[in-house]
Scaffold this active site. Structure first.
Site, PDB file in Angstrom:
ATOM      1  N   ARG A  17     -64.792 128.551 -13.852  1.00 61.84           N
ATOM      2  CA  ARG A  17     -63.711 129.337 -14.453  1.00 61.84           C
ATOM      3  C   ARG A  17     -63.789 130.829 -14.116  1.00 61.84           C
ATOM      4  NH1 ARG A  17     -64.729 126.973 -20.323  1.00 61.84           N
ATOM      5  NH2 ARG A  17     -66.700 126.471 -19.315  1.00 61.84           N
ATOM      6  N   ASN A 173     -70.651 125.895 -31.788  1.00 67.11           N
ATOM      7  CA  ASN A 173     -72.010 125.865 -31.252  1.00 67.11           C
ATOM      8  C   ASN A 173     -72.198 127.022 -30.277  1.00 67.11           C
ATOM      9  OD1 ASN A 173     -74.472 125.131 -30.089  1.00 67.11           O
ATOM     10  ND2 ASN A 173     -73.506 123.676 -28.672  1.00 67.11           N
ATOM     11  N   ALA A 384     -73.463 180.970   0.940  1.00 69.34           N
ATOM     12  CA  ALA A 384     -72.305 180.068   0.973  1.00 69.34           C
ATOM     13  C   ALA A 384     -72.051 179.601   2.403  1.00 69.34           C
ATOM     14  CB  ALA A 384     -71.076 180.801   0.445  1.00 69.34           C
ATOM     15  N   SER A 409     -74.707 183.971   4.454  1.00 67.15           N
ATOM     16  CA  SER A 409     -73.576 183.043   4.383  1.00 67.15           C
ATOM     17  C   SER A 409     -73.178 182.533   5.749  1.00 67.15           C
ATOM     18  CB  SER A 409     -72.370 183.755   3.763  1.00 67.15           C
ATOM     19  OG  SER A 409     -72.689 184.075   2.432  1.00 67.15           O
TER      20      SER A 409
HETATM   21  C1  UD1 Z   1     -71.682 124.667 -23.897  1.00 67.33           C
HETATM   22  C2  UD1 Z   1     -71.914 123.660 -25.043  1.00 67.33           C
HETATM   23  C3  UD1 Z   1     -70.902 123.967 -26.160  1.00 67.33           C
HETATM   24  C4  UD1 Z   1     -71.039 125.410 -26.624  1.00 67.33           C
HETATM   25  C5  UD1 Z   1     -70.928 126.353 -25.450  1.00 67.33           C
HETATM   26  C6  UD1 Z   1     -71.309 127.750 -25.897  1.00 67.33           C
HETATM   27  C7  UD1 Z   1     -72.744 121.578 -24.067  1.00 67.33           C
HETATM   28  C8  UD1 Z   1     -72.404 120.216 -23.620  1.00 67.33           C
HETATM   29  N1  UD1 Z   1     -71.751 122.313 -24.552  1.00 67.33           N
HETATM   30  O1  UD1 Z   1     -70.395 124.411 -23.351  1.00 67.33           O
HETATM   31  O2  UD1 Z   1     -71.132 123.088 -27.261  1.00 67.33           O
HETATM   32  O3  UD1 Z   1     -70.058 125.701 -27.591  1.00 67.33           O
HETATM   33  O4  UD1 Z   1     -71.819 125.993 -24.379  1.00 67.33           O
HETATM   34  O5  UD1 Z   1     -71.125 128.689 -24.875  1.00 67.33           O
HETATM   35  O6  UD1 Z   1     -73.898 121.969 -23.980  1.00 67.33           O
HETATM   36  N2  UD1 Z   1     -75.813 124.656 -17.069  1.00 67.33           N
HETATM   37  C9  UD1 Z   1     -76.846 124.289 -16.251  1.00 67.33           C
HETATM   38  N3  UD1 Z   1     -76.808 123.084 -15.673  1.00 67.33           N
HETATM   39  C10 UD1 Z   1     -75.798 122.191 -15.855  1.00 67.33           C
HETATM   40  C11 UD1 Z   1     -74.733 122.582 -16.711  1.00 67.33           C
HETATM   41  C12 UD1 Z   1     -74.773 123.825 -17.308  1.00 67.33           C
HETATM   42  O7  UD1 Z   1     -77.779 125.039 -16.030  1.00 67.33           O
HETATM   43  O8  UD1 Z   1     -75.856 121.101 -15.286  1.00 67.33           O
HETATM   44  C13 UD1 Z   1     -75.833 125.991 -17.697  1.00 67.33           C
HETATM   45  C14 UD1 Z   1     -74.699 126.886 -17.224  1.00 67.33           C
HETATM   46  O9  UD1 Z   1     -75.089 127.623 -16.081  1.00 67.33           O
HETATM   47  C15 UD1 Z   1     -74.450 127.760 -18.430  1.00 67.33           C
HETATM   48  C16 UD1 Z   1     -74.883 126.919 -19.616  1.00 67.33           C
HETATM   49  O10 UD1 Z   1     -75.679 125.878 -19.086  1.00 67.33           O
HETATM   50  O11 UD1 Z   1     -75.227 128.941 -18.397  1.00 67.33           O
HETATM   51  C17 UD1 Z   1     -73.693 126.360 -20.382  1.00 67.33           C
HETATM   52  O12 UD1 Z   1     -72.920 125.571 -19.511  1.00 67.33           O
HETATM   53  P1  UD1 Z   1     -71.335 125.554 -19.590  1.00 67.33           P
HETATM   54  O13 UD1 Z   1     -70.843 124.619 -18.568  1.00 67.33           O
HETATM   55  O14 UD1 Z   1     -70.799 126.940 -19.579  1.00 67.33           O
HETATM   56  O15 UD1 Z   1     -71.123 124.900 -21.037  1.00 67.33           O
HETATM   57  P2  UD1 Z   1     -69.839 125.032 -21.967  1.00 67.33           P
HETATM   58  O16 UD1 Z   1     -68.799 124.118 -21.455  1.00 67.33           O
HETATM   59  O17 UD1 Z   1     -69.494 126.441 -22.161  1.00 67.33           O
HETATM   60 CA    CA Z   2     -70.122 128.382 -21.280  1.00 63.75          CA
END
Ligand code: UD1
Ligand code: CA
Length: 462
Positions: A17, A173, A384, A409
């Site tokens: 995103r 969360n 200057a 200067s």
């Molecule tokens: C996640 C939570 C959601 C919470 C939100 C808060 C889950 C399933 N959902 O959603 O409940 O409200 O964060 O911001 O956990 N990442 C990895 N490896 C992966 C996937 C993600 O390292 O395979 C890392 C991403 O880089 C990121 C973090 O985990 O820093 C969160 O991942 P993201 O995909 O942004 O989760 P959300 O959909 O925001």
């Molecule tokens: Ca996130």
């Protein structure tokens, strides 16, 4: 700092995103990349060697960006969800015992105070996990906290899976948890892929533990900005604004005067001493240290610089990778770069550029000069329009101007050249040979006066 605390920071995602080719956690806000902020906060509760950053997308670049912070890394080659990301850390020392705190690399505004509070709450016991939550007016996109009768977490439901009823829940969360590691791991290994996305959700572990009588207790934080998850560039800009606001507030409470604080940009790593005055639109960036009683004028930019006590960077000046000694001054409209140094009390005025140049104590270059690759002694006067011709088209050459010299200067100093101690260079000279100590160098065309010439010209015209 408790010895049995480990931290895992999930930072492997690309961040679709963000609509960017740069991995999400490398985007910058408040003068540091997102992951750096999270690591700095994590250091509040765990030693760097007990902090593991899970990297994946652009792993090498991400590692390089934060490697100086002393944490360990785990690579998640395929991003199969937050649960999977934590699971791949299973082999890391320490994560299977004691307390395991999970942070997200895209959640940079979390304060150290809140992290400490998370541990304190968790220590109250009677639970397998504590999760930070908050109430949002618009919870769209976040996992919702479904509570049981006892006020504990029954489940965390992701946006996509939420029913219409659940979508109305405003408690979300944060993605920040403290687990009893020994309780967590067996359940984490049981998490199944989400049927819709195929990803292993860390949030699912809450329900699994609960079914086995292992509770997760929410810790509600009031300041929702602390758990802002950065998913888009709009949220990135908002995080940046919040960092800036926090930083200037912190400085003002420490005795720094900031005029129009909402217009001033100060990076998180910048230090500023008491009674320093920062003007509107000023920017203090990178690893900058400003002493006490200094001035950074309106719209001045100071980056990776050291200003000793009482130094002044006047309006519209740009000081980069350079140093000002005590009471030294530059500007308005001055420029210092590439290791330029003003020794104590040295003074550089408007439209003067210093590159890799040292200006000795009490020396002055007040107007319109270029001083490059020069070593200038103390109590020197640079007139200057003086220019050090340091570049011959192929190489840079040094200029040395010794103590007490006076450069008139519009002098042109063709490097390599030495202007000796106490010597004078007559205005508008082109200096190509060394000037001996205490000499006068005159290197310009002789003036010829033609008596009556102007009058004759006027009469001819008439
Ligand atoms: C996640 C939570 C959601 C919470 C939100 C808060 C889950 C399933 N959902 O959603 O409940 O409200 O964060 O911001 O956990 N990442 C990895 N490896 C992966 C996937 C993600 O390292 O395979 C890392 C991403 O880089 C990121 C973090 O985990 O820093 C969160 O991942 P993201 O995909 O942004 O989760 P959300 O959909 O925001
Ligand atoms: Ca996130």
């Amino acid at each position: 700092m408790s010895r049995d605390v480990s931290v895992v920071i999930l930072a492997a995602g690309l961040g679709t995103r963000m609509k960017s080719s740069l991995a999400k956690v490398l985007h910058r806000a408040g003068g540091a990349c997102l992951l750096e902020h999270v690591i700095e906060a994590a250091k509040e509760i765990a030693a760097p060697e007990r902090i593991v950053a899970v990297v994946g997308h652009q792993a090498e670049r991400v590692k390089a960006a934060v490697e100086g912070l002393g944490t360990r890394f785990e690579v998640q080659t395929e991003q199969k969800g937050t649960g999977h990301a934590l699971r791949v850390c299973g082999g890391q020392r320490g994560v299977r015992s004691g307390r395991l705190v999970v942070l997200y690399g895209d959640c940079p505004l979390l304060s150290k105070v809140t992290l400490r509070r998370l541990l304190e709450e968790h220590e109250k016991g009677g639970r397998a996990a504590t999760v930070i939550t908050t109430l949002l007016a618009d919870a769209t996109g976040y996992g919702r906290i479904v509570r049981d009768e006892a006020g504990r977490v029954a489940a965390i439901v992701e946006q996509k899976a939420a029913t219409e009823e659940q979508k109305k829940i405003r408690e979300i969360n944060s993605g920040i948890y403290c687990f009893e590691a020994e309780v967590l791991w067996p359940y984490l290994e049981k998490v199944e892929p989400n049927p819709a996305s195929g990803e292993y959700y860390l949030t699912d572990v809450v329900e699994l533990m609960r079914a086995a009588g292992q509770a997760t207790v929410p810790l509600v934080v009031e300041d929702a900005s602390e758990i802002l998850g950065i998913n888009t560039k709009v949220e990135l800009a908002e995080a940046d604004r919040i960092f800036r606001e926090r930083k200037v507030k912190e400085l003002m409470l420490a005795g720094v005067t900031i005029e129009r604080p909402d217009t001033v940009t100060v990076d998180v790593g910048v230090e500023v001493g008491q009674d320093t005055v920062i003007g509107p639109m000023a920017q203090l960036l990178g690893k900058t240290t400003v002493g006490r009683g200094c001035v950074v004028g309106a719209s001045a930019i100071v980056e990776n610089a050291l200003l000793e006590d009482g130094a002044k960077v006047h309006a519209f000046s740009f000081v980069q990778d350079s140093k000002l000694g005590a009471e030294a001054e530059v500007g308005p409209y001055g420029r210092m770069r590439m290791g330029a140094v003003l020794e104590d009390g040295a003074h550089v005025g408007n439209f003067v550029e210093l590159k890799k140049t040292r200006l000795g104590a009490g020396s002055k270059a007040m107007h319109l000069a270029y001083l490059g690759d020069a070593t200038i002694g103390s109590n020197v006067n640079i007139g200057a329009g003086t220019i050090t011709c340091n570049y011959d088209g192929k190489k840079k050459h040094p200029t040395v101007i010794e103590d007490g010299a006076f450069v008139g200067s519009n002098s042109t100093l063709v490097a390599p050249v030495v202007v000796g101690k106490g010597s004078y260079v007559a205005a508008a000279s082109v200096v190509t040979k060394p000037v001996p100590e205490d000499a006068l160098a005159v290197g310009r065309a002789h003036q010829i006066n033609k008596e009556g010439w102007a009058q004759r010209r006027r009469e001819n015209k008439a």
